[in-house]
Design an enzyme around this catalytic site. Structure first.
Site, PDB file in Angstrom:
ATOM      1  CD  GLN A   1       8.261   3.796 -13.037  1.00  0.00           C
ATOM      2  OE1 GLN A   1       7.125   4.515 -13.292  1.00  0.00           O
ATOM      3  NE2 GLN A   1       8.779   3.724 -11.835  1.00  0.00           N
TER       4      GLN A   1
ATOM      5  CG  HIS B   1       4.558   7.174 -11.067  1.00  0.00           C
ATOM      6  ND1 HIS B   1       4.260   7.624  -9.808  1.00  0.00           N
ATOM      7  CD2 HIS B   1       5.717   6.263 -10.732  1.00  0.00           C
ATOM      8  CE1 HIS B   1       5.068   6.853  -8.938  1.00  0.00           C
ATOM      9  NE2 HIS B   1       5.988   6.453  -9.570  1.00  0.00           N
TER      10      HIS B   1
ATOM     11  CD  GLU C   1      -3.514   2.060  -1.787  1.00  0.00           C
ATOM     12  OE1 GLU C   1      -3.408   2.861  -1.038  1.00  0.00           O
ATOM     13  OE2 GLU C   1      -4.176   2.318  -2.765  1.00  0.00           O
TER      14      GLU C   1
ATOM     15  CE1 TYR D   1     -10.643   2.528  -4.795  1.00  0.00           C
ATOM     16  CE2 TYR D   1     -11.303   4.073  -6.223  1.00  0.00           C
ATOM     17  CZ  TYR D   1     -11.520   2.966  -5.484  1.00  0.00           C
ATOM     18  OH  TYR D   1     -12.749   2.045  -6.008  1.00  0.00           O
TER      19      TYR D   1
ATOM     20  CE1 TYR E   1       9.838   5.024  -3.195  1.00  0.00           C
ATOM     21  CE2 TYR E   1       9.309   6.911  -4.369  1.00  0.00           C
ATOM     22  CZ  TYR E   1       9.264   5.651  -4.235  1.00  0.00           C
ATOM     23  OH  TYR E   1       8.502   5.082  -5.092  1.00  0.00           O
TER      24      TYR E   1
END
Length: 400
Positions: free
Chosen positions: A108, A175, A268, A278, A289
């Site tokens: 990513q 991430h 979310e 959170y 996973y």
């Protein structure tokens, strides 16, 4: 590549998703076991291609003249004119003037968000976030500030200054967070992901993993951030306990909303509050996973509950609140571009500020959607992500 013709005119059937914390629809109707969807009212729209041939576009920002700056995750910042003409502004893969962008096949990492300073017309400031290579072989999320100009018709950025680097650096390429918003007081917010392998660090205040940071426009920490006076805490932190934030917006009523990926389920929408926790990974609606539970708790004392959670995952990415005249029925509603289920999720904003029913849009395009924005012309703009190569598009949505 220029390509400015209408490619599709449809009457699309949306699909309401049952994504409340109880797993039932907002009107109590039983949901489909296959996908948690119900039929919704049709929406009439026309989709046009503004530009194509893009390589994993990640974000776009509208310039005052209606043209766009677009980031490609592979490292290129591009200027795209209203007629689709594309010009390279800067290649962060060169590593010549600024830290080289870190990219990794199947991961990513890359060039992420681009945002204009609220006083862009006066100062020309453009803010760009990206995963950058470090001298020790690791990488980290950087926030850079540049001065943009287009003298002589040539778009360019100069006077680059690094104003934030997430700490610590990492070897992982997942991430990152990285979306940027400016607040009315002139500060900015940017979420930082947990790097996938460091989820426990999201609960600790001595690092940036799994946090939302709030910065002054020059990168310094505002004195009224919640943990400035707390020993051992990093002063930039505004909120914590996040996993993989993807989108963040300042709503018309002044609230800050964020969307983020859960693991297998548990995506979310959150309202970001000062100093709030959170919950990740202490509380989650998602599974690991492997299929096992990450935590026995879906809610935990002292942590914030999400406003909405999506199970199964939709893999939200971009985030926008519609503000335009082209689609009056959408005014003030939320839109989340989705990767996994290949649609844009429309979430009604009720008159009391609560989130209401949901619908899927643009699924008939069979595309991964990376970003969604309201344009200055009042139309909706979409970034698609074609994983096969440089075949992604910028789409404009008009009323039919």
């Amino acid at each position: 590549m220029r390509n400015f013709k209408i490619i599709l005119s449809v009457v699309a059937m949306g699909a309401l998703a049952a994504c409340s914390n109880q797993g039932a629809s907002s009107n109590g109707t039983k949901t489909s076991e296959a996908a948690g969807r119900m039929a919704a009212a049709p929406v009439n729209y026309t989709v046009e291609t503004v530009a194509d041939g893009l390589d994993h576009p990640w974000s776009l920002a509208f310039l005052p003249d209606g043209n766009m700056l677009v980031t490609e995750r592979s490292g290129k910042l591009k200027h795209i004119a209203a007629d689709g003409t594309t010009t390279l502004v800067y290649d962060f893969g060169s590593g010549e003037e600024h830290p080289k962008v870190h990219v990794s096949d199947g991961a990513q990492a890359g060039l992420f968000d681009v945002a204009l300073h609220p006083e862009f017309a006066e100062n020309g400031f453009v803010y760009i976030s990206y995963a950058a290579e470090q001298d020790d072989g690791k990488n980290t999320l950087l926030l850079m500030r540049f001065v943009y100009s287009d003298e002589g018709g040539k778009p360019q950025i100069a006077s680059g200054k690094q104003i934030f680097a997430a700490s610590p650096s990492r070897i992982q390429s997942n991430h990152y967070g990285a979306r940027i918003i400016f607040l009315p007081d002139g500060t900015l917010m940017m979420p930082v992901g947990d790097a996938f392998h460091f989820r426990e660090e999201a609960q600790k205040l001595d690092n940036h993993f799994g946090k939302t940071v709030r910065l002054n426009a020059d990168g310094s920490a505002p004195k009224d951030n919640p943990f400035v006076e707390q020993e051992g805490a990093l002063p930039e932190i505004w909120s914590y306990g996040h996993r993989n934030p993807q989108g963040i917006i300042l709503a018309a009523d002044g609230r800050v909303f964020e969307n983020e990926h859960g693991p297998a389920g548990g995506d979310e929408i959150n309202e970001i509050k000062r100093g709030a926790n959170y919950g990740w990974p202490t509380a989650s609606y998602g599974l690991d996973y492997s299929g096992g539970r990450i935590s026995p708790y879906e809610a935990f004392k002292g942590t914030e509950q999400s406003l909405v959670h999506f199970t199964p995952s939709i893999a939200p990415s971009g985030f926008a609140q519609y503000a335009g005249e082209a689609f009056p029925d959408w005014q003030g509603d939320l839109f989340l571009s989705a990767l996994a289920l290949k649609h844009v999720r429309h979430v009604d904003m009720n008159a009391d500020g609560s989130l209401g029913k949901q619908a899927e849009l643009f699924g008939e395009l069979d595309a991964r959607f990376r970003d969604v924005r309201t344009g200055p012309d009042g139309y909706l703009y979409l970034l698609t992500e074609d994983q096969s190569g440089p075949a992604s598009k910028i789409l404009r949505v008009r009323p039919k």
